[in-house]
Design an enzyme around this catalytic site. Structure first.
Site, PDB file in Angstrom:
ATOM      1  N   GLN A 266       6.943  10.003 -24.093  1.00 35.41           N
ATOM      2  CA  GLN A 266       5.545   9.711 -24.425  1.00 35.41           C
ATOM      3  C   GLN A 266       5.318   9.830 -25.928  1.00 35.41           C
ATOM      4  OE1 GLN A 266       3.255   9.193 -21.681  1.00 35.41           O
ATOM      5  NE2 GLN A 266       2.015   8.374 -23.310  1.00 35.41           N
ATOM      6  N   PHE A 267       5.667   8.776 -26.684  1.00 38.97           N
ATOM      7  CA  PHE A 267       5.508   8.838 -28.141  1.00 38.97           C
ATOM      8  C   PHE A 267       4.054   8.979 -28.550  1.00 38.97           C
ATOM      9  CE2 PHE A 267       4.691   4.337 -27.660  1.00 38.97           C
ATOM     10  CZ  PHE A 267       3.816   4.037 -28.700  1.00 38.97           C
ATOM     11  N   THR A 268       3.119   8.562 -27.698  1.00 41.37           N
ATOM     12  CA  THR A 268       1.696   8.616 -28.048  1.00 41.37           C
ATOM     13  C   THR A 268       1.176  10.045 -28.182  1.00 41.37           C
ATOM     14  OG1 THR A 268       1.008   8.407 -25.737  1.00 41.37           O
ATOM     15  CG2 THR A 268       1.237   6.367 -27.015  1.00 41.37           C
TER      16      THR A 268
END
Length: 141
Positions: free
Chosen positions: A74-76
Site C-alpha cells: 500500500q504505497f498510498t
C-alpha cells in the site's frame, strides 16, 4: 515502514474479478508501505509487531491465536496531503525498492510460523474485508 492493521473476520483480494488471495477465519489485514530508507531492521520490527501485538480478542496476538494475516502492499500510506488537493507520493519507495521489502515482511511473518496470504504487487486490487470490532492500528516503524 508503515502499516495499517485491521482486525478482520475474513478478507480477500481480487484482481480482475478473480480471488487471488484470502483468509477465511479471524485474523489481520496488514496494509504495508515502504519508504526510501527502509531496510532489514524495519522489516523485522514490522513483522514482529504484526505477529505479537495483542489486538485480537482477549488481548491475544496473531501468534497466540495462530491467526492468519493478509499482507497487501500500500504505497498510498505515504501520501503527503499537506499542500493542495493532489497527494504527493515522494515519500513512498519506488516499486523496485518497495516490492522486495513488502515481500520480506510476508516472509518474516512466515518465518515466525504465521499463515500469510498476500495481494499482488502493483495490480489494481479489490480488497474485501469484514472488520471485527472495528479495530484499526497504525504502525510506524
Amino acid at each position: 515502514m508503515r502499516a495499517v492493521l485491521q482486525r478482520v473476520s475474513r478478507a480477500a483480494v481480487r484482481v480482475d474479478g478473480e480471488v487471488v488471495s484470502e483468509i477465511t477465519r479471524p485474523g489481520l489485514v496488514a496494509l504495508v508501505g515502504a519508504t526510501h530508507d527502509d531496510g532489514p531492521a524495519q522489516v523485522e520490527t514490522t513483522a514482529r509487531k504484526i505477529a505479537e501485538l495483542r489486538i485480537l480478542h482477549g488481548e491475544r496476538s496473531v501468534l497466540d491465536e495462530a491467526a492468519p494475516v493478509l499482507v497487501v502492499s500500500q504505497f498510498t500510506l505515504y501520501a503527503d496531503t499537506r499542500k493542495g488537493r493532489r497527494p504527493s507520493w515522494n515519500a513512498a519507495a519506488p516499486a523496485p525498492v518497495a516490492e522486495p521489502l513488502v515481500d520480506a515482511v510476508a516472509d518474516a511473518l512466515r518465518g515466525r510460523g504465521v499463515e500469510v496470504a498476500t495481494g499482488r504487487f502493483g495490480a489494481h486490487m479489490e480488497v474485501e474485508l469484514v472488520g471485527d470490532g472495528p479495530v484499526t492500528i497504525v504502525l510506524d516503524v
